[in-house]
Design an enzyme around this catalytic site. Sequence first.
Site, PDB file in Angstrom:
ATOM      1  N   CYS A  36      -5.441  -3.140   2.327  1.00  0.00           N
ATOM      2  CA  CYS A  36      -5.288  -3.110   3.785  1.00  0.00           C
ATOM      3  C   CYS A  36      -6.608  -3.239   4.551  1.00  0.00           C
ATOM      4  O   CYS A  36      -7.159  -4.328   4.664  1.00  0.00           O
ATOM      5  CB  CYS A  36      -4.529  -1.856   4.200  1.00  0.00           C
ATOM      6  SG  CYS A  36      -3.774  -1.997   5.847  1.00  0.00           S
ATOM      7  N   GLU A  89       0.826  -1.203   0.000  1.00  0.00           N
ATOM      8  CA  GLU A  89       0.000   0.000   0.000  1.00  0.00           C
ATOM      9  C   GLU A  89       0.868   1.263   0.000  1.00  0.00           C
ATOM     10  O   GLU A  89       1.819   1.380   0.781  1.00  0.00           O
ATOM     11  CB  GLU A  89      -0.870  -0.039   1.261  1.00  0.00           C
ATOM     12  CG  GLU A  89      -1.734   1.163   1.514  1.00  0.00           C
ATOM     13  CD  GLU A  89      -2.490   1.052   2.840  1.00  0.00           C
ATOM     14  OE1 GLU A  89      -3.487   1.761   3.010  1.00  0.00           O
ATOM     15  OE2 GLU A  89      -2.072   0.229   3.696  1.00  0.00           O
ATOM     16  N   LYS A 108      -9.160   2.418  -2.382  1.00  0.00           N
ATOM     17  CA  LYS A 108      -9.463   1.814  -1.076  1.00  0.00           C
ATOM     18  C   LYS A 108     -10.840   2.275  -0.593  1.00  0.00           C
ATOM     19  O   LYS A 108     -11.168   3.464  -0.635  1.00  0.00           O
ATOM     20  CB  LYS A 108      -8.374   2.217  -0.079  1.00  0.00           C
ATOM     21  CG  LYS A 108      -8.449   1.551   1.281  1.00  0.00           C
ATOM     22  CD  LYS A 108      -7.224   1.960   2.089  1.00  0.00           C
ATOM     23  CE  LYS A 108      -7.170   1.313   3.462  1.00  0.00           C
ATOM     24  NZ  LYS A 108      -5.945   1.719   4.197  1.00  0.00           N
TER      25      LYS A 108
END
Length: 573
Positions: free
Chosen positions: A148, A44, A111
């Site tokens: 994540c 990330e 994300k």
Amino acid sequence: MKILRACLAQVNTTVGDISGNAEKIISCIREARKKNAGIVVFPELCLSGYPPEDLLLKPHFVAENKSALTRIARASTSILSIVGFPYAQKGKVFNAAALIYNTKLLGIYNKIYLPNYSVFDEKRYFAPGDYCHLISFGREVRIGFNICEDIWYPEGPQRTQAHLGGAQVIINISSSPYYAGKISLREKMLSQRARENGCFVLYCNSVGGQDELVFDGGSLAFDDKGGLVSRGKQFQEDLVTVDLDLSSLRQRQGVKKGMVFRIPKESLRYLGLPEIRAKVRYPLVNKIEKRLKPLDEVYAALVLGLKDYVRKNNFKKVVFGLSGGIDSALTAVLAVDALGPDNVIALAMPSQYSSGGTKDDARIIAHNLKIKIISIPISGLYKDYLVVFNKYFKGTRPGIAEQNIQARIRGNILMAFSNKFGWLVLTTGNKSEISTGYCTLYGDTAGGFAVLKDVPKCLVYKLAGLANKIKEIIPRSVFTRAPTAELKKNQKDQDSLPAYPLLDRVIELYVEKDKSFEDIMKMRFVDKKTLQKVILMVDRNEYKRRQSPPGIKITPKAFGKDRRMPITNAYSV
């Protein structure tokens, strides 16, 4: 048999070094291609470094990431590269993953779940994504991607990608900071996601130190039963090669009754690629690196955090006060392990209150570690200070003010060496002392980096014992001597503080777990008066902590970015 080979590139990047990070990414793409991998995965925000914090508020910084991505794309021939980077679109910034194949940017995943707790401030910078990708290799292989925090929620994008989109593999790119116990929690969660979604889960994590944070690597792969397939190295860069036998996947049972999907099927975006003809044959290359023991993990985190803070901030050498006590002894060992003995300088600054034992132990530690030690006695300087103040302090009893002058003299000397030679000053205080304010502002708190800032006193002793396992570096007398600041005659820490085992337990409950006075009293291990004293010390000394240097986070809640209390605060037990 369909075998998909993927490489998980857990790289140590530097925040803001976009060009250097890009070169590291390109190098790993080339290496993965040599290994005949069909996919290479990066952590990330690896292109910008993580966390970039308020750099993300600079439009030109975000734009430079997109430009560097063009260079990375040119290197990504005959392989799918997944690269984390900040992405700006229509006035918004996203925490994104670029999907690159054969020099082309195929798509960008943004994300969806943005963490905003503990050390995370992602809602300050990013807008949430509203769609997720599925990549098809030929007709039969489908792979989903997320970032994540997305995978920490059972009903997150991986559920939609697997159950509604048919993904056999879920890839999660992450920059997950280390703290003691985090690795077990992470592995348990990822195993569960693989099992409940009936697919392989690949997890690529960052590695390296960034200010207070340390990223531990340990990238992972799990099969559809939740079994561990591969684990990368901890606290080291690694290109983890994973072979997935897709023909081994169980038949998915379909959507279970009552299953919740937070991400609707309409949010799926499909990208088609030619089938990857794997040149992979048995035996498969999957390797499971052995997990470090809990104490070894903490030690490795401290070494890596110190090494990267020094290296990434362009220092060459460090200097610190070596008193002969346990805290400075452990700091010395960690510094040598991180930087080598030639880059570590110790200053011994004894006063008239320093015992022969502590002075001897400081010399022994320096000799055993082969580090340079410079002795500068401060008794004369201290007397000169007292002469100056005698006129103004006349009629008052000597006390803390006079004692702390010694600590400030030492801080002054350390900073002088830092200014003259460009050495980074390491402070040696531990979490127990910093919690209670048992430290001198502009004295032993003066410096550039606090290695033990999040390490409670009892853990200091354990880590020092670990350092002595192979060879006795720290003399036994350092372990058996009662802790003392040696700022007055016959002084002991326990004159001012409870016994450290009790104190550390209170700090764990009050600071790290946010337990109230009443909660702790119910546990019946500490008396009311002592508990009130400790809590009052913790609350009253926020101003000292706010002015202290950064230090490495190794507990679930560290001072600094992790725990932010107001200095002006009337709330108390």
